[in-house]
Design a protein around this motif. Sequence first.
Motif, PDB file in Angstrom:
ATOM      1  N   GLN A   1       0.857  -1.182   0.000  1.00 12.55           N
ATOM      2  CA  GLN A   1       0.000   0.000   0.000  1.00 12.55           C
ATOM      3  C   GLN A   1       0.899   1.240   0.000  1.00 12.55           C
ATOM      4  OE1 GLN A   1      -3.803   0.150   0.441  1.00 12.55           O
ATOM      5  NE2 GLN A   1      -3.280  -1.766  -0.592  1.00 12.55           N
ATOM      6  N   TYR A   2       0.529   2.222  -0.834  1.00 13.27           N
ATOM      7  CA  TYR A   2       1.331   3.435  -0.977  1.00 13.27           C
ATOM      8  C   TYR A   2       0.514   4.654  -0.594  1.00 13.27           C
ATOM      9  CZ  TYR A   2       4.378   0.407  -3.744  1.00 13.27           C
ATOM     10  OH  TYR A   2       5.202  -0.599  -4.160  1.00 13.27           O
ATOM     11  N   GLY A   3       1.148   5.598   0.095  1.00 14.34           N
ATOM     12  CA  GLY A   3       0.477   6.815   0.504  1.00 14.34           C
ATOM     13  C   GLY A   3       1.005   8.040  -0.222  1.00 14.34           C
ATOM     14  N   GLU A   4       0.657   9.211   0.317  1.00 19.95           N
ATOM     15  CA  GLU A   4       1.021  10.483  -0.311  1.00 19.95           C
ATOM     16  C   GLU A   4       2.527  10.646  -0.444  1.00 19.95           C
ATOM     17  OE1 GLU A   4       1.024  14.794   1.529  1.00 19.95           O
ATOM     18  OE2 GLU A   4      -1.008  14.235   0.930  1.00 19.95           O
ATOM     19  N   ALA A   5       3.277  10.329   0.602  1.00 16.01           N
ATOM     20  CA  ALA A   5       4.728  10.492   0.566  1.00 16.01           C
ATOM     21  C   ALA A   5       5.350   9.635  -0.525  1.00 16.01           C
ATOM     22  CB  ALA A   5       5.327  10.130   1.927  1.00 16.01           C
ATOM     23  N   GLU A   6       4.832   8.430  -0.694  1.00  9.48           N
ATOM     24  CA  GLU A   6       5.378   7.538  -1.710  1.00  9.48           C
ATOM     25  C   GLU A   6       5.055   8.031  -3.115  1.00  9.48           C
ATOM     26  OE1 GLU A   6       5.682   6.095   1.940  1.00  9.48           O
ATOM     27  OE2 GLU A   6       3.650   6.282   1.057  1.00  9.48           O
ATOM     28  N   LEU A   7       3.877   8.648  -3.273  1.00 11.20           N
ATOM     29  CA  LEU A   7       3.530   9.206  -4.580  1.00 11.20           C
ATOM     30  C   LEU A   7       4.491  10.321  -4.971  1.00 11.20           C
ATOM     31  CD1 LEU A   7      -0.384   9.387  -4.463  1.00 11.20           C
ATOM     32  CD2 LEU A   7       1.051   7.760  -5.700  1.00 11.20           C
ATOM     33  N   PHE A   8       4.800  11.200  -4.033  1.00  2.00           N
ATOM     34  CA  PHE A   8       5.743  12.282  -4.321  1.00  2.00           C
ATOM     35  C   PHE A   8       7.139  11.719  -4.588  1.00  2.00           C
ATOM     36  CE2 PHE A   8       2.744  15.269  -2.088  1.00  2.00           C
ATOM     37  CZ  PHE A   8       2.575  16.121  -3.176  1.00  2.00           C
ATOM     38  N   ARG A   9       7.527  10.696  -3.840  1.00  4.83           N
ATOM     39  CA  ARG A   9       8.851  10.103  -4.046  1.00  4.83           C
ATOM     40  C   ARG A   9       8.931   9.429  -5.427  1.00  4.83           C
ATOM     41  NH1 ARG A   9      13.257   8.523  -0.671  1.00  4.83           N
ATOM     42  NH2 ARG A   9      14.420   6.733  -1.502  1.00  4.83           N
ATOM     43  N   LEU A  10       7.852   8.747  -5.810  1.00  5.46           N
ATOM     44  CA  LEU A  10       7.829   8.114  -7.121  1.00  5.46           C
ATOM     45  C   LEU A  10       7.915   9.175  -8.228  1.00  5.46           C
ATOM     46  CD1 LEU A  10       7.580   5.696  -8.979  1.00  5.46           C
ATOM     47  CD2 LEU A  10       5.093   5.787  -8.688  1.00  5.46           C
ATOM     48  N   GLN A  11       7.237  10.291  -8.018  1.00  8.40           N
ATOM     49  CA  GLN A  11       7.326  11.372  -9.008  1.00  8.40           C
ATOM     50  C   GLN A  11       8.778  11.807  -9.187  1.00  8.40           C
ATOM     51  OE1 GLN A  11       6.487  15.467  -8.002  1.00  8.40           O
ATOM     52  NE2 GLN A  11       4.953  15.588  -9.647  1.00  8.40           N
ATOM     53  N   GLN A  12       9.495  11.956  -8.068  1.00  8.09           N
ATOM     54  CA  GLN A  12      10.892  12.353  -8.143  1.00  8.09           C
ATOM     55  C   GLN A  12      11.729  11.295  -8.853  1.00  8.09           C
ATOM     56  OE1 GLN A  12      12.334  15.366  -7.204  1.00  8.09           O
ATOM     57  NE2 GLN A  12      10.135  15.792  -7.226  1.00  8.09           N
ATOM     58  N   ILE A  13      11.466  10.043  -8.568  1.00  4.26           N
ATOM     59  CA  ILE A  13      12.201   8.959  -9.232  1.00  4.26           C
ATOM     60  C   ILE A  13      12.015   9.043 -10.741  1.00  4.26           C
ATOM     61  CG2 ILE A  13      12.299   6.451  -9.546  1.00  4.26           C
ATOM     62  CD1 ILE A  13      11.480   6.220  -6.565  1.00  4.26           C
ATOM     63  N   LEU A  14      10.767   9.248 -11.165  1.00  4.27           N
ATOM     64  CA  LEU A  14      10.470   9.295 -12.598  1.00  4.27           C
ATOM     65  C   LEU A  14      11.089  10.518 -13.259  1.00  4.27           C
ATOM     66  CD1 LEU A  14       6.763   8.078 -12.600  1.00  4.27           C
ATOM     67  CD2 LEU A  14       8.847   6.764 -13.013  1.00  4.27           C
ATOM     68  N   PHE A  15      11.115  11.648 -12.541  1.00  5.55           N
ATOM     69  CA  PHE A  15      11.773  12.837 -13.084  1.00  5.55           C
ATOM     70  C   PHE A  15      13.266  12.574 -13.285  1.00  5.55           C
ATOM     71  CE2 PHE A  15       8.330  15.898 -11.555  1.00  5.55           C
ATOM     72  CZ  PHE A  15       7.998  16.288 -12.833  1.00  5.55           C
ATOM     73  N   TYR A  16      13.886  12.003 -12.274  1.00  8.17           N
ATOM     74  CA  TYR A  16      15.324  11.733 -12.385  1.00  8.17           C
ATOM     75  C   TYR A  16      15.615  10.680 -13.450  1.00  8.17           C
ATOM     76  CZ  TYR A  16      16.528  14.547  -8.284  1.00  8.17           C
ATOM     77  OH  TYR A  16      16.730  15.588  -7.417  1.00  8.17           O
ATOM     78  N   ARG A  17      14.727   9.693 -13.588  1.00  9.48           N
ATOM     79  CA  ARG A  17      14.907   8.698 -14.649  1.00  9.48           C
ATOM     80  C   ARG A  17      14.791   9.348 -16.023  1.00  9.48           C
ATOM     81  NH1 ARG A  17      17.622   4.976 -14.849  1.00  9.48           N
ATOM     82  NH2 ARG A  17      16.340   3.551 -16.064  1.00  9.48           N
ATOM     83  N   GLU A  18      13.874  10.311 -16.135  1.00 10.92           N
ATOM     84  CA  GLU A  18      13.722  11.046 -17.398  1.00 10.92           C
ATOM     85  C   GLU A  18      15.007  11.781 -17.755  1.00 10.92           C
ATOM     86  OE1 GLU A  18      11.807  12.291 -20.832  1.00 10.92           O
ATOM     87  OE2 GLU A  18      11.134  10.847 -19.344  1.00 10.92           O
ATOM     88  N   LEU A  19      15.763  12.149 -16.747  1.00  8.38           N
ATOM     89  CA  LEU A  19      17.035  12.852 -16.960  1.00  8.38           C
ATOM     90  C   LEU A  19      18.204  11.869 -17.009  1.00  8.38           C
ATOM     91  CD1 LEU A  19      16.388  15.806 -14.485  1.00  8.38           C
ATOM     92  CD2 LEU A  19      16.257  15.868 -16.980  1.00  8.38           C
ATOM     93  N   ASP A  20      17.881  10.564 -17.132  1.00  8.08           N
ATOM     94  CA  ASP A  20      18.891   9.511 -17.310  1.00  8.08           C
ATOM     95  C   ASP A  20      19.817   9.353 -16.109  1.00  8.08           C
ATOM     96  OD1 ASP A  20      17.950   8.925 -19.892  1.00  8.08           O
ATOM     97  OD2 ASP A  20      19.129  10.568 -20.734  1.00  8.08           O
ATOM     98  N   ILE A  21      19.307   9.608 -14.901  1.00  5.63           N
ATOM     99  CA  ILE A  21      20.095   9.406 -13.696  1.00  5.63           C
ATOM    100  C   ILE A  21      19.957   7.943 -13.271  1.00  5.63           C
ATOM    101  CG2 ILE A  21      20.487  10.141 -11.320  1.00  5.63           C
ATOM    102  CD1 ILE A  21      20.931  12.350 -13.353  1.00  5.63           C
ATOM    103  N   PRO A  22      21.058   7.236 -13.013  1.00  7.35           N
ATOM    104  CA  PRO A  22      20.985   5.823 -12.589  1.00  7.35           C
ATOM    105  C   PRO A  22      20.214   5.675 -11.272  1.00  7.35           C
ATOM    106  CG  PRO A  22      23.225   6.401 -13.257  1.00  7.35           C
ATOM    107  CD  PRO A  22      22.453   7.688 -13.176  1.00  7.35           C
ATOM    108  N   LEU A  23      19.593   4.532 -11.080  1.00  5.59           N
ATOM    109  CA  LEU A  23      18.781   4.290  -9.888  1.00  5.59           C
ATOM    110  C   LEU A  23      19.595   4.443  -8.603  1.00  5.59           C
ATOM    111  CD1 LEU A  23      16.641   1.203 -10.987  1.00  5.59           C
ATOM    112  CD2 LEU A  23      15.960   3.603 -10.920  1.00  5.59           C
ATOM    113  N   LYS A  24      20.830   3.986  -8.618  1.00  7.98           N
ATOM    114  CA  LYS A  24      21.658   4.086  -7.421  1.00  7.98           C
ATOM    115  C   LYS A  24      21.862   5.543  -7.018  1.00  7.98           C
ATOM    116  CE  LYS A  24      26.128   2.707  -5.498  1.00  7.98           C
ATOM    117  NZ  LYS A  24      27.426   2.014  -5.764  1.00  7.98           N
ATOM    118  N   GLU A  25      22.110   6.411  -8.011  1.00  4.35           N
ATOM    119  CA  GLU A  25      22.306   7.833  -7.720  1.00  4.35           C
ATOM    120  C   GLU A  25      21.005   8.486  -7.263  1.00  4.35           C
ATOM    121  OE1 GLU A  25      24.361  10.113 -10.659  1.00  4.35           O
ATOM    122  OE2 GLU A  25      25.731   8.466 -11.151  1.00  4.35           O
ATOM    123  N   ILE A  26      19.876   8.036  -7.858  1.00  2.00           N
ATOM    124  CA  ILE A  26      18.581   8.577  -7.444  1.00  2.00           C
ATOM    125  C   ILE A  26      18.340   8.283  -5.974  1.00  2.00           C
ATOM    126  CG2 ILE A  26      16.073   8.437  -7.753  1.00  2.00           C
ATOM    127  CD1 ILE A  26      16.579   7.795 -10.693  1.00  2.00           C
TER     128      ILE A  26
END
Length: 259
Positions: free
Chosen positions: A44-69
Amino acid sequence: MIERINYSVKQIARLAGVSVRTLHLYDKIGLLKPSLRTRAGYRQYGEAELFRLQQILFYRELDIPLKEIAEILNDPQFDLIKALSGHKQSLISRRDRLNTLLKTIDKTIINIKNKTMNNVEELYEGLPKEQAAVWRKEAIEKWGEDVVLRSETGLLEMGKLDLEQLKTDQKNIVQKLKSLSGKNPESDEVQEQIALHYANIRSFWGVSDPTDLKAETYKGLAELYAADERYTIINGKSDPDYAAFMHKGMFYFADNRLK
């Protein structure tokens, strides 16, 4: 603010446009943990996880590796507003570069149609110079300078309609091969499509001499399909199984039909 308190993994996957498998991976590596698990073990995911996922997707869009994210998001000094402002500036810069690329495409089409392009470098205008140079150098190292120069010259001299047809044929061939990727790559059905793929690639290489089979060069391309995901990306996603399928099919074709 976001009203819903909890989302299931399927719901958040649908909202964010990612796969459930991706969310499971993020959980496994500690990049995005669910806020809780039900007694049955469902995430189950809440508000904080939604914002964190948004950040992950933004950084992925900028080609940042998962480890660095993970390092960025886990930094105690991480500031969400500051991060969003940074994403905005990065995306504006990317938009400007894409606009330049679109203008370059338009100019290239016009020059090809009117046969007015004299400088091969214009084909790469709008791309980062270092990146364009690396791609061209890689192509020369892998296929030979004569192949690259012949290809560039052929594309510069090719009429607009012919070039567009060549691109369309390539897209159709790739889609058909993708649909056949679950079959035996040595089967007649697959090999017929591989033959079309080979002929299309020869056109891009600028090879018209029927005695110049380029068997080893074609096998070299097959090796790239298996080793470098950039060569088998479809709709923005890499597919290792498809790459392996193409590698085996192209090698079989070269060894059995290009003799």
